[in-house]
Write a protein that holds these residues in place. Structure first.
Motif, PDB file in Angstrom:
ATOM      1  N   ASP A  56      -8.173  -8.269   2.153  1.00 40.51           N
ATOM      2  CA  ASP A  56      -8.787  -9.138   1.152  1.00 40.51           C
ATOM      3  C   ASP A  56      -7.733 -10.007   0.475  1.00 40.51           C
ATOM      4  O   ASP A  56      -7.923 -11.212   0.272  1.00 40.51           O
ATOM      5  CB  ASP A  56      -9.523  -8.286   0.123  1.00 40.51           C
ATOM      6  CG  ASP A  56     -10.543  -9.088  -0.652  1.00 40.51           C
ATOM      7  OD1 ASP A  56     -11.335  -9.812  -0.028  1.00 40.51           O
ATOM      8  OD2 ASP A  56     -10.528  -9.012  -1.899  1.00 40.51           O
ATOM      9  N   ASP A  90     -18.415  -7.335  -4.382  1.00 44.12           N
ATOM     10  CA  ASP A  90     -17.735  -6.152  -3.851  1.00 44.12           C
ATOM     11  C   ASP A  90     -16.970  -6.460  -2.564  1.00 44.12           C
ATOM     12  O   ASP A  90     -16.788  -5.592  -1.716  1.00 44.12           O
ATOM     13  CB  ASP A  90     -18.760  -5.035  -3.587  1.00 44.12           C
ATOM     14  CG  ASP A  90     -19.823  -5.462  -2.577  1.00 44.12           C
ATOM     15  OD1 ASP A  90     -19.915  -6.688  -2.294  1.00 44.12           O
ATOM     16  OD2 ASP A  90     -20.542  -4.585  -2.062  1.00 44.12           O
ATOM     17  N   GLY A  91     -16.516  -7.711  -2.405  1.00 48.76           N
ATOM     18  CA  GLY A  91     -15.729  -8.068  -1.226  1.00 48.76           C
ATOM     19  C   GLY A  91     -16.475  -9.030  -0.314  1.00 48.76           C
ATOM     20  O   GLY A  91     -17.531  -9.568  -0.660  1.00 48.76           O
ATOM     21  N   THR A 100      -8.485  -3.651   1.307  1.00 44.89           N
ATOM     22  CA  THR A 100      -7.890  -4.279   0.131  1.00 44.89           C
ATOM     23  C   THR A 100      -6.749  -5.204   0.530  1.00 44.89           C
ATOM     24  O   THR A 100      -6.610  -6.324   0.006  1.00 44.89           O
ATOM     25  CB  THR A 100      -7.377  -3.200  -0.836  1.00 44.89           C
ATOM     26  OG1 THR A 100      -8.453  -2.313  -1.158  1.00 44.89           O
ATOM     27  CG2 THR A 100      -6.831  -3.831  -2.103  1.00 44.89           C
ATOM     28  N   TRP A 122       0.854  -1.184   0.000  1.00 41.49           N
ATOM     29  CA  TRP A 122       0.000   0.000   0.000  1.00 41.49           C
ATOM     30  C   TRP A 122       0.897   1.245   0.000  1.00 41.49           C
ATOM     31  O   TRP A 122       2.060   1.188   0.417  1.00 41.49           O
ATOM     32  CB  TRP A 122      -0.943   0.005   1.209  1.00 41.49           C
ATOM     33  CG  TRP A 122      -0.239   0.025   2.542  1.00 41.49           C
ATOM     34  CD1 TRP A 122       0.142   1.092   3.268  1.00 41.49           C
ATOM     35  CD2 TRP A 122       0.186  -1.135   3.278  1.00 41.49           C
ATOM     36  NE1 TRP A 122       0.770   0.718   4.404  1.00 41.49           N
ATOM     37  CE2 TRP A 122       0.802  -0.666   4.451  1.00 41.49           C
ATOM     38  CE3 TRP A 122       0.107  -2.518   3.076  1.00 41.49           C
ATOM     39  CZ2 TRP A 122       1.346  -1.513   5.400  1.00 41.49           C
ATOM     40  CZ3 TRP A 122       0.628  -3.357   4.033  1.00 41.49           C
ATOM     41  CH2 TRP A 122       1.234  -2.856   5.193  1.00 41.49           C
ATOM     42  N   ALA A 155      -6.377   1.655   2.761  1.00 40.43           N
ATOM     43  CA  ALA A 155      -6.041   0.456   1.980  1.00 40.43           C
ATOM     44  C   ALA A 155      -6.239  -0.831   2.782  1.00 40.43           C
ATOM     45  O   ALA A 155      -6.085  -1.928   2.246  1.00 40.43           O
ATOM     46  CB  ALA A 155      -4.588   0.543   1.494  1.00 40.43           C
TER      47      ALA A 155
END
Length: 727
Positions: A130, A242-243, A127, A60, A124
């Motif tokens: 994930d 979307d996650g 993300t 990130w 971040a």
């Protein structure tokens, strides 16, 4: 991209110290920053570049940091060795120059590490998490790694809806609820249940007017999961477009009984949609028993009914019923309860049921199908070792050609083996081949499979100076039939060899009041020493004899069935002397006579050879003179209606077998067990005793079928041993 090479010796100083947390025994998670790092890098452990693996780096941007620390990163690395001096050095290969890191002396707890990561990564963080979840879920799972996944999911998963209805069905769990980000079909899930476990959900979706835009109802079955009861589920995680999303379990969720789950699946299939593969799976799951009789709803000419279903404790289920199927649409019939099943149409015996034919002949829907006049609609079947657990329904599943399964619920009773099976005899014609098949295939196996409790001594009463440990004692066993005791006690009292020995009189508890009072009076009158034994679980004289033997501790016991009548004084003394003459290692039995002085038993002999060898009574029905003046001789088996044997041998052999209807095979079975244990049978022809032939079964044809069942059971147990016996 050119290969990144980690130099053999690298000296970089100073190296930054980084935060880390362990993930299982062989991996750690590290967090740091640098100027640039690729997505895939080799990592060397403990400062040794030869010990390297490849890892993924999640990065990130750090906008406020200096260029040398502009990129934050997170990666997995092998755990360092605790016993090395340079333990704690991590070397990451990258283009240009490698990056050397020093692990902080103490690892951070996972929760503290994730909190630091959230602060460091800022916006971040979702993300990065994930990507980290993908890495963790792709690797080999262990409890610590799954715990990390659980913590990460709780941090980043967005609300995804609620589970409102749940219910167990076989190896899966039914779910119904709503979600705002859920697609029909097969979806991989992670189930929070104390820990975290993977699963898959085959689900369909349907419209709901009470939900906002984008939200839909869903229903389906959890598969491939360790969860066995809905109450174990705390939360479910799935990855949407979307996650990651979390399905919460509604606090007041509806818990379905397993039997109602198929109906909910059928309802969902009617109003919802799903890909064809999922629809097929859910439809198969919906075709389960839900407590209803669906055979009666079939359009094809198939009907069924049950006359009797009885659970025989410890043995299985006995079913008597009928199946009307003139066009042979039924391909299989299975008895089910919970996870247990038995395909009964492979085991059953079909029987004639003209009443079923007559009932359907007048029905215009089914009458034409009866043109062939077939009437073998009935069946009798014993399903072995299928004992329904409490709360589990018992039902029949019929596989119908072109229609799928249909079901017929059963309401079984519970019964003891022998009385339950005896009732079948009343339904059969003993002259028919069907009766033989039912006895051989259903009744005999059911009786042999049953674990029948032995008779139990409830209470004893002593009259006179009874010595329970005398060297020799007499045990008399009575069944439920009325016996005249006055003549028996008189004959015992006038025999000088019997009068002084202790006598055990064992009788069923149901008739003990009358018998006990009479026996006390007679024992006192004749001055006999008697122990009266009240017994529960008596089905015949053998049960009473066994209870009587176990109610004393005589070294040698003389057995006398209630059906036996003494013919002469001195009978016991002569049998005992023959017994002692063989060193006390035998069963000494007299000649048994019918009341007309013809022979009932004069030794059991082995006839035939090999597989055709049988135990037979050669002289049955002959006049007494046919045996002449023979002396004692060894035979294949003795007669337990009257005999002398060692009590210890009787106990060691396990007493009488309980899995027979009649006393004949029970006695034969015991004598063969004693023979196998080193106590052969001895026939003493000079001793003669009457045995009253009043029958053990109320009706002659029932007795014939009972004897057939016993012979079948006896042959199954003993045929091989008898074929190899000498003599």
């Amino acid at each position: 991209m050119s290969e990144v090479i980690v130099p053999e010796r690298t000296r970089l100083s100073p190296a930054p110290t980084v935060a880390w947390t362990p993930l299982g025994e062989n991996a750690i998670l590290i967090m740091s920053a640098c100027d640039a790092i690729p997505g895939k890098v080799p990592v060397a452990v403990d400062g040794n570049p030869r010990n390297k693996v490849e890892t993924m780096a999640l990065t990130w941007r750090r906008p406020q940091a200096e260029p040398a620390m502009a990129v934050g990163f997170l990666c997995l690395a092998p755990a360092p060795s605790a016993d090395r001096a340079d333990s704690g050095a991590i070397l990451l290969g990258r283009p240009g120059r490698p990056l050397r890191l020093i692990l902080s002396p103490k690892p951070l707890p996972l929760q503290a590490f994730l909190a630091a990561l959230a602060e460091e990564a800022g916006q971040a963080f979702p993300t990065v998490v994930d990507g980290l979840l993908e890495i963790l879920l792709a690797g080999k799972s262990n409890p610590r790694r799954l715990r990390a996944v659980g913590m990460l999911l709780q941090s980043v998963a967005k609300p995804g809806g609620f589970v409102e209805v749940m219910g167990a069905l076989d190896e899966g769990v039914f779910l119904q609820g709503w979600s705002s980000n859920f697609a029909a079909g097969r979806t991989k899930l992670l189930i929070a249940s104390g820990g975290l476990a993977p699963a898959a959900l085959e689900a369909g979706t349907f419209e709901r007017d009470d939900l906002g835009e984008g939200a839909r109802g869903f229903f389906g079955m959890l598969e491939d999961c360790a969860i066995r009861h809905p109450s174990e589920i705390e939360r479910l995680f799935f990855r949407g477009t979307d996650g990651w999303r979390a399905l919460e379990v509604y606090e007041r969720y509806v818990l379905l009984e397993p039997i109602t789950v198929p109906g909910h699946l059928r309802d969902g299939l009617q109003r919802g949609t799903a890909p064809q593969a999922t629809t097929d799976k859910l439809r198969r799951a919906s075709q389960r028993f839900d407590g209803r009789d669906t055979v009666c709803l079939l359009d094809v000419p198939v009907r069924a009914g049950i006359d009797n279903a009885t659970i025989i404790e410890s043995a299985g289920v006995l079913i008597i019923g009928w199946l009307f199927d003139p066009e042979r649409k039924v391909s299989a019939v299975t008895l089910r309860s919970g996870a247990q099943s038995c395909v009964i149409d492979r085991l059953w015996t079909r029987v004639t049921r003209p009443d079923v034919s007559a009932a359907f002949m007048e029905d215009p829907r089914f009458g034409p199908a009866l043109a062939a006049r077939r009437s073998s609609h009935g069946f009798i079947v014993f399903a072995p070792k299928l004992i329904p657990e409490p709360g589990q329904p018992l039902y029949l599943e019929f596989e119908i050609e072109g229609s799928g399964p249909a079901f017929l619920p059963l309401e079984p009773g519970r019964g003891q083996a022998r009385p339950t099976l005896e009732r079948i005899f009343g339904l059969l014609d003993p002259r028919s081949s069907t009766a033989n098949l039912v006895v051989e295939r259903q009744v005999a196996p059911a009786l042999q499979a049953a674990e029948i409790a032995p008779p139990r001594v409830v209470e004893t009463f002593d009259v006179g100076a009874f010595d329970p440990e005398a060297p020799l004692g007499l045990v008399i066993g009575l069944d439920h039939r009325h016996r005249e005791l006055s003549a028996l006690f008189a004959l015992l009292a006038i025999d000088p060899e019997v009068r002084p020995i202790p006598i055990v009189l064992a009788a069923p508890g149901e008739s003990f009041d009358k018998i006990g009072a009479e026996a006390r009076r007679l024992a006192r009158f004749y001055g006999l020493s008697v122990r009266l034994v009240l017994v529960e679980g008596v089905e015949d004289a053998c049960d009473a004899l066994e209870a009587g033997v176990r109610a004393c501790r005589f070294q040698t016991v003389a057995l006398l069935s209630g059906a036996a009548q003494i013919r002469m004084p001195g009978w016991l003394g002569r049998l005992e002397r023959a017994f002692r003459g063989r060193g006390g290692q035998c069963v000494a039995s007299p000649t048994l006579l019918f009341e007309d002085n013809s022979i009932r038993w004069a030794g059991a002999w082995l006839d035939g050879e090999g597989a055709n060898r049988r135990v037979s009574n050669r002289y049955v029905g002959y006049p007494l003179e046919a045996i002449g003046n023979l002396g004692p001789m060894e035979v294949a088996a003795g007669a337990t209606e009257c005999c002398v044997m060692s009590r210890a041998a009787f106990i060691e052999a396990g007493g009488f077998a309980r899995n027979y209807f009649t006393t004949g095979e029970k006695g034969l079975d015991l004598c063969l067990k004693l023979r196998m244990g080193g106590a052969p049978s001895l026939w003493v022809p000079e001793v003669e005793v009457y045995v009253v032939d009043d029958g053990e079964m109320a009706r002659p044809h029932i007795g014939a079928l009972a004897q057939l069942a016993d012979r079948t059971s006896f042959d199954r147990r003993w045929a091989l041993a008898i074929s190899n016996m000498r003599g």
